[in-house]
Design a protein around this motif. Structure first.
Motif, mmCIF file in Angstrom:
data_model
loop_
_atom_site.group_PDB
_atom_site.id
_atom_site.type_symbol
_atom_site.label_atom_id
_atom_site.label_comp_id
_atom_site.label_asym_id
_atom_site.label_seq_id
_atom_site.Cartn_x
_atom_site.Cartn_y
_atom_site.Cartn_z
ATOM 1 N N GLY A 224 0.777 -1.232 0.000
ATOM 2 C CA GLY A 224 0.000 0.000 0.000
ATOM 3 C C GLY A 224 0.807 1.280 0.000
ATOM 4 O O GLY A 224 0.334 2.319 -0.454
ATOM 5 N N ALA A 225 2.042 1.246 0.488
ATOM 6 C CA ALA A 225 2.833 2.475 0.589
ATOM 7 C C ALA A 225 3.208 2.999 -0.795
ATOM 8 O O ALA A 225 3.418 2.217 -1.731
ATOM 9 N N PRO A 226 3.305 4.323 -0.965
ATOM 10 C CA PRO A 226 3.703 4.898 -2.262
ATOM 11 C C PRO A 226 5.053 4.359 -2.719
ATOM 12 O O PRO A 226 5.994 4.248 -1.927
ATOM 13 N N GLY A 227 5.135 4.004 -3.988
ATOM 14 C CA GLY A 227 6.382 3.520 -4.559
ATOM 15 C C GLY A 227 6.638 2.042 -4.372
ATOM 16 O O GLY A 227 7.564 1.488 -4.974
ATOM 17 N N VAL A 228 5.833 1.355 -3.555
ATOM 18 C CA VAL A 228 6.012 -0.077 -3.300
ATOM 19 C C VAL A 228 5.195 -0.868 -4.313
ATOM 20 O O VAL A 228 4.021 -0.573 -4.552
ATOM 21 N N SER A 229 5.801 -1.890 -4.909
ATOM 22 C CA SER A 229 5.117 -2.718 -5.900
ATOM 23 C C SER A 229 4.683 -4.048 -5.296
ATOM 24 O O SER A 229 5.263 -4.525 -4.314
ATOM 25 N N ASP A 230 3.677 -4.648 -5.899
ATOM 26 C CA ASP A 230 3.115 -5.925 -5.450
ATOM 27 C C ASP A 230 3.928 -7.060 -6.079
ATOM 28 O O ASP A 230 3.667 -7.477 -7.211
ATOM 29 N N ILE A 231 4.897 -7.558 -5.340
ATOM 30 C CA ILE A 231 5.810 -8.571 -5.881
ATOM 31 C C ILE A 231 5.131 -9.934 -5.981
ATOM 32 O O ILE A 231 5.400 -10.705 -6.910
ATOM 33 N N HIS A 232 4.240 -10.256 -5.058
ATOM 34 C CA HIS A 232 3.506 -11.524 -5.150
ATOM 35 C C HIS A 232 2.743 -11.602 -6.472
ATOM 36 O O HIS A 232 2.813 -12.611 -7.189
ATOM 37 N N SER A 233 2.016 -10.536 -6.811
ATOM 38 C CA SER A 233 1.255 -10.533 -8.065
ATOM 39 C C SER A 233 2.190 -10.584 -9.262
ATOM 40 O O SER A 233 1.919 -11.284 -10.249
ATOM 41 N N LYS A 234 3.281 -9.850 -9.206
ATOM 42 C CA LYS A 234 4.262 -9.864 -10.301
ATOM 43 C C LYS A 234 4.732 -11.287 -10.583
ATOM 44 O O LYS A 234 4.708 -11.757 -11.735
ATOM 45 N N GLU A 235 5.153 -11.999 -9.550
ATOM 46 C CA GLU A 235 5.718 -13.334 -9.754
ATOM 47 C C GLU A 235 4.653 -14.328 -10.201
ATOM 48 O O GLU A 235 4.909 -15.182 -11.064
ATOM 49 N N LEU A 236 3.461 -14.222 -9.645
ATOM 50 C CA LEU A 236 2.393 -15.134 -10.048
ATOM 51 C C LEU A 236 1.971 -14.876 -11.490
ATOM 52 O O LEU A 236 1.754 -15.815 -12.273
ATOM 53 N N LEU A 237 1.874 -13.616 -11.884
ATOM 54 C CA LEU A 237 1.462 -13.289 -13.252
ATOM 55 C C LEU A 237 2.550 -13.620 -14.266
ATOM 56 O O LEU A 237 2.252 -13.935 -15.423
ATOM 57 N N GLU A 238 3.808 -13.569 -13.864
ATOM 58 C CA GLU A 238 4.880 -14.034 -14.753
ATOM 59 C C GLU A 238 4.675 -15.504 -15.102
ATOM 60 O O GLU A 238 4.893 -15.919 -16.250
ATOM 61 N N GLU A 239 4.237 -16.285 -14.132
ATOM 62 C CA GLU A 239 3.991 -17.707 -14.381
ATOM 63 C C GLU A 239 2.724 -17.894 -15.215
ATOM 64 O O GLU A 239 2.698 -18.693 -16.156
ATOM 65 N N ILE A 240 1.677 -17.150 -14.896
ATOM 66 C CA ILE A 240 0.407 -17.286 -15.615
ATOM 67 C C ILE A 240 0.560 -16.926 -17.088
ATOM 68 O O ILE A 240 0.018 -17.603 -17.973
ATOM 69 N N PHE A 241 1.318 -15.870 -17.380
ATOM 70 C CA PHE A 241 1.478 -15.410 -18.767
ATOM 71 C C PHE A 241 2.818 -15.837 -19.366
ATOM 72 O O PHE A 241 3.279 -15.234 -20.341
ATOM 73 N N LYS A 242 3.418 -16.877 -18.804
ATOM 74 C CA LYS A 242 4.752 -17.305 -19.234
ATOM 75 C C LYS A 242 4.819 -17.543 -20.742
ATOM 76 O O LYS A 242 5.774 -17.126 -21.411
#
Length: 619
Positions: A224-242
Motif C-alpha cells: 500500500g505504501a507509495p512507490g512499493v510494488s506488489d511482488i507476489h502478483s508480479k511473480e504469479l502473473l509471470e507464471e500465468i502469462f509465461k
C-alpha cells in the motif's frame, strides 16, 4: 485583455504541454508549472496515441510532435489470443512512447520557450494563486483542488471499475496484443503493446473473485505504501502469462492493483481556475489514453485563451469545444470497461465469435466500418456462424446471408430462421406463410378458444408452411397450457412479473418486460439475476418484451445490453422484441447502420438468438 500570468498545478503531460503552447502564443506571459514529484519520477510505462491524435499534435506544435514521433513505436494491428488461436485485426494506427521519455521531452520543450518548472513543489490548493489570471488545475484524477471544490465543479468519481495492474516487460510485442488465460484461480487478461525497441507495457485485468482467490487482495494491502510494488502478483502473473511473455520477467514501477476511477465534472472552471486532463475527466484505457485526452485539452485551452477576449470567455469556449469529444470518448469507454470487467463470462465463446463480440463492444465502429477494416475477419465469423447454424449444408459463395435467416435449434426443435412473430389467434396461418421461423400465438388476453380439433389442423398447417408455433400465455394459466400441449404446441411462453418465483415446466420460455433503466444499475443487475434463476429452474429461454415506445434505436440498444447479460449468465436462448421495417436480406456493408444490419450484428456476436417482430417484419 488576454491573461498574462499562468500558474499550472501538475507537471504531467497536460500541464507541461499547456505551458509550452501558451508561451508559443504569448511569449510575454508568465507561465509557472508546479509538480509535487521529482523531474524524473513517473509511474507507469508506455502511453498510446492514435494517428488522429498525432495529427492534432502536429497542427498545434510541429516541433514537439516530431520529437515524440522520433522517440515512439508505431503499429497498425491488434491481436486477440483466445483458446490457442491468434486473431489479428488490421487497419488501425497507433503510436506509443515511454511515459518517462514523454515527460522529459515535454519538460525540455516547455523550458525552451521560457516556462518556469518547479519540482518537488506541492500546491495543496489553487487558492494559493488567487492573483494569477489563470490557474490550470492538472494534478490528476485525485486532484486536491478539485476535491476541495467538488460541489462547485459538480464532481463525481465512480471507482467501481475492474481490477487492473500496470507492468512493463522486455518481452517483444510487435502490436497491441490481448491474451486471455484461464487459471485455477479464475481468468486473467492482458493489454500488451510496444513503446520502445526493448520494452512493452503489460497491463493485467481480472475480476474481484479471481483477484481474491489468487491472494492478490492480501498482497495489495501489503504494497500500500507509495512507490512499493506488489511482488507476489508480479511473480504469479509471470507464471500465468509465461507463454505470452516468452519467459521474460515483468518490470515494476509502483505496480499494484487498483480499480479504475471514472471522473466526471459538471463544470470545468470556477473563478480563475480551469480543469484539464484526468482532473476534469477520465476514460478507461481500453479505448485510448488519458494522456491523449489531457494533451488534447491543453491544445484546446491554449487556443481559447489566445483567441477569446476574456478569461471567462476562454474557459467557456474551451469547455464547449472539448466536452462533446470527451463525452463521446467516455460513452465509448463505459461499455468497453464493462466488457473487460466481465470478459470471463464470454470465454466459452469460440474465437471467431469472441473476437467479433470484442470488436462490437463499444458501438464506435459500424458494421460497414468493420467490413472495411477487417473484411476477411468479418467474412470468417459470418462463415463460422453459417456453418454452426447449418452444419450439413455446404457453404454458399458470394455475399453473406443475414444471420437472422439462418436456422436455430431450440429445445430439440429446428426453427427455419431466427425471426419470431407475435400474432393474434385468427392470423396464425397467415403469419406462418409470411416466412418467420417461430409463430407466437397470443393467448395472453383470454386464453385459447375454439375446439382442439380445429387448432390441431391449424398447427399442422403452420408447420406445413415451415414455421413452429409457440403459445403465449399469462402466468398461472394451467388450462391454457394444457390446451396448447393437447393441440401439438410444444413450446410455451409464460409472461411473468419479476416478483414471480422460479417456474418449472417443460419447454417453457419466460416472457418478461425489459426494465427501462440501464442494465448496469443495481435494478438491472437484480433483473438479470431473476432471469438466471428462472433458467436454472428449467426455463429454456427468456423473451425480453419491450413496449412500443421503447422500440427505438436507443431503447433497443439498452434492451440489447440486457439480452447480452442474460444470455451470458444463463447460456439459454434470448428473444428480443424489435420494430418493423427491416428486411430479411444480406447485411449492408456500404451504408449506415440499418435495422437489418443492427440485428445481424447482435446475432452474430452472440448477444441474442431470436428477434421478435412487432408487427411482422417485412420479409
Amino acid at each position: 485583455m488576454r491573461p498574462q500570468t499562468f500558474a499550472v498545478i501538475g507537471g504531467g503531460p497536460a500541464g507541461l504541454f499547456l505551458a509550452r503552447l501558451v508561451k508559443l502564443r504569448a511569449p510575454q506571459a508568465s507561465v509557472t508549472v508546479y509538480e509535487r514529484n521529482a523531474a524524473d519520477a513517473t509511474f507507469g510505462f508506455g502511453v498510446v496515441f492514435s494517428d488522429r491524435t498525432m495529427a492534432a499534435f502536429e497542427r498545434a506544435d510541429p516541433q514537439t510532435c516530431r520529437r515524440l514521433r522520433e522517440a515512439s513505436a508505431q503499429w497498425t494491428d491488434m491481436e486477440l489470443r483466445h483458446q490457442g488461436r491468434c486473431l489479428r485485426y488490421g487497419g488501425y494506427g497507433f503510436t506509443a512512447i515511454s511515459r518517462r521519455t514523454l515527460l522529459r521531452i515535454l519538460q525540455e520543450q516547455a523550458t525552451e520557450v521560457g516556462a518556469q518548472l518547479y519540482f518537488r513543489h506541492e500546491i495543496p490548493l489553487a487558492d494559493a494563486f488567487h492573483d494569477a489570471d489563470v490557474v490550470a488545475v492538472a494534478d490528476g484524477a485525485n486532484s486536491a483542488t478539485r476535491r476541495a471544490y467538488a460541489e462547485v465543479f459538480g464532481t463525481t468519481v465512480d471507482a467501481s471499475g475492474p481490477k487492473y495492474i500496470w507492468f512493463g516487460t522486455p518481452a517483444r510485442f510487435d502490436r497491441v496484443t490481448f491474451p486471455f488465460v484461464q487459471t485455477r484461480f479464475g481468468p486473467f487478461a492482458a493489454h500488451a503493446y510496444p513503446y520502445e525497441p526493448e520494452t512493452s507495457t503489460f497491463i493485467v485485468e481480472t475480476d474481484n473473485a479471481t483477484w481474491r482467490a489468487a491472494g492478490m487482495d492480501v498482497s495489495t494491502d501489503a504494497a500500500g505504501a507509495p512507490g512499493v510494488s506488489d511482488i507476489h502478483s508480479k511473480e504469479l502473473l509471470e507464471e500465468i502469462f509465461k507463454e505470452h511473455l516468452d519467459g521474460h520477467p515483468l518490470l515494476v514501477n509502483n505496480s499494484k492493483w487498483a480499480s479504475f476511477q471514472v471522473v466526471r465534472n459538471d463544470n470545468w472552471s470556477h473563478r480563475n481556475m480551469v480543469l484539464l486532463g484526468d482532473t476534469a475527466h477520465t476514460a478507461h484505457f481500453s479505448v485510448g489514453s488519458g494522456t491523449k485526452m489531457a494533451m488534447e485539452d491543453a491544445i484546446a485551452l491554449a487556443e481559447a485563451l489566445d483567441t477569446e477576449g476574456t478569461t471567462a470567455d476562454a474557459f467557456r469556449a474551451y469547455e464547449a469545444k472539448r466536452r462533446p469529444e470527451v463525452q463521446r470518448t467516455q460513452n465509448w469507454a463505459a461499455p468497453s470497461m464493462r466488457w473487460w470487467g466481465t470478459f470471463a463470462r464470454r470465454l466459452h465463446m469460440e474465437p471467431e465469435q469472441f473476437g467479433f463480440h470484442f470488436l462490437t463492444r463499444t458501438g464506435a465502429i459500424s458494421y460497414a466500418g468493420l467490413k472495411r477494416r477487417h473484411a476477411s475477419r468479418i467474412d470468417e465469423v459470418e462463415s463460422w456462424f453459417a456453418r454452426r447454424s447449418t452444419p450439413d449444408v455446404p457453404p454458399e459463395s458470394g455475399a453473406a446471408r443475414s444471420a437472422v435467416s439462418l436456422p436455430l435449434t431450440v429445445d430439440g426443435t429446428i426453427l427455419a430462421n431466427r425471426i419470431a412473430t407475435v400474432t393474434p389467434p385468427d392470423a396464425v396461418e397467415s403469419s406462418a406463410q409470411a416466412g418467420g421461423g417461430l409463430v407466437i400465438v397470443d393467448w395472453s388476453a383470454g386464453g385459447p378458444d375454439g375446439s382442439q380439433d380445429a387448432w390441431r389442423a391449424r398447427i399442422e398447417r403452420v408447420r406445413w408452411n415451415g414455421a413452429e408455433p409457440m403459445a403465449l400465455l399469462r402466468a398461472q394459466d394451467a388450462d391454457g397450457e394444457a390446451f396448447a400441449r393437447a393441440v401439438g404446441i410444444r413450446m410455451i411462453e409464460r409472461v411473468l412479473p419479476t416478483t414471480a418465483a422460479p417456474q418449472d415446466g417443460m419447454s417453457v420460455v419466460v416472457g418478461v418486460g425489459c426494465p427501462p433503466v440501464p442494465a448496469w444499475t443495481s435494478e438491472g443487475e437484480d433483473f438479470v439475476q431473476w432471469c438466471s434463476e428462472q433458467t436454472r429452474a428449467g426455463a429454456i429461454g427468456v423473451h425480453l418484451r419491450l413496449p412500443r415506445e421503447e422500440l427505438t434505436e436507443q431503447g433497443w440498444g439498452r434492451a440489447l445490453a440486457y439480452a447480452d447479460l442474460v444470455r451470458e449468465s444463463s447460456r439459454k436462448i434470448v428473444l428480443l422484441d424489435a420494430p418493423d421495417g427491416w428486411a430479411l436480406a444480406a447485411p449492408d456493408s456500404h451504408r449506415g447502420e440499418s435495422w437489418g444490419t443492427r440485428i445481424h450484428t447482435a446475432l452474430l456476436s452472440g448477444r441474442l438468438d431470436i428477434v421478435v417482430a412487432r408487427p411482422l417484419a417485412r420479409l
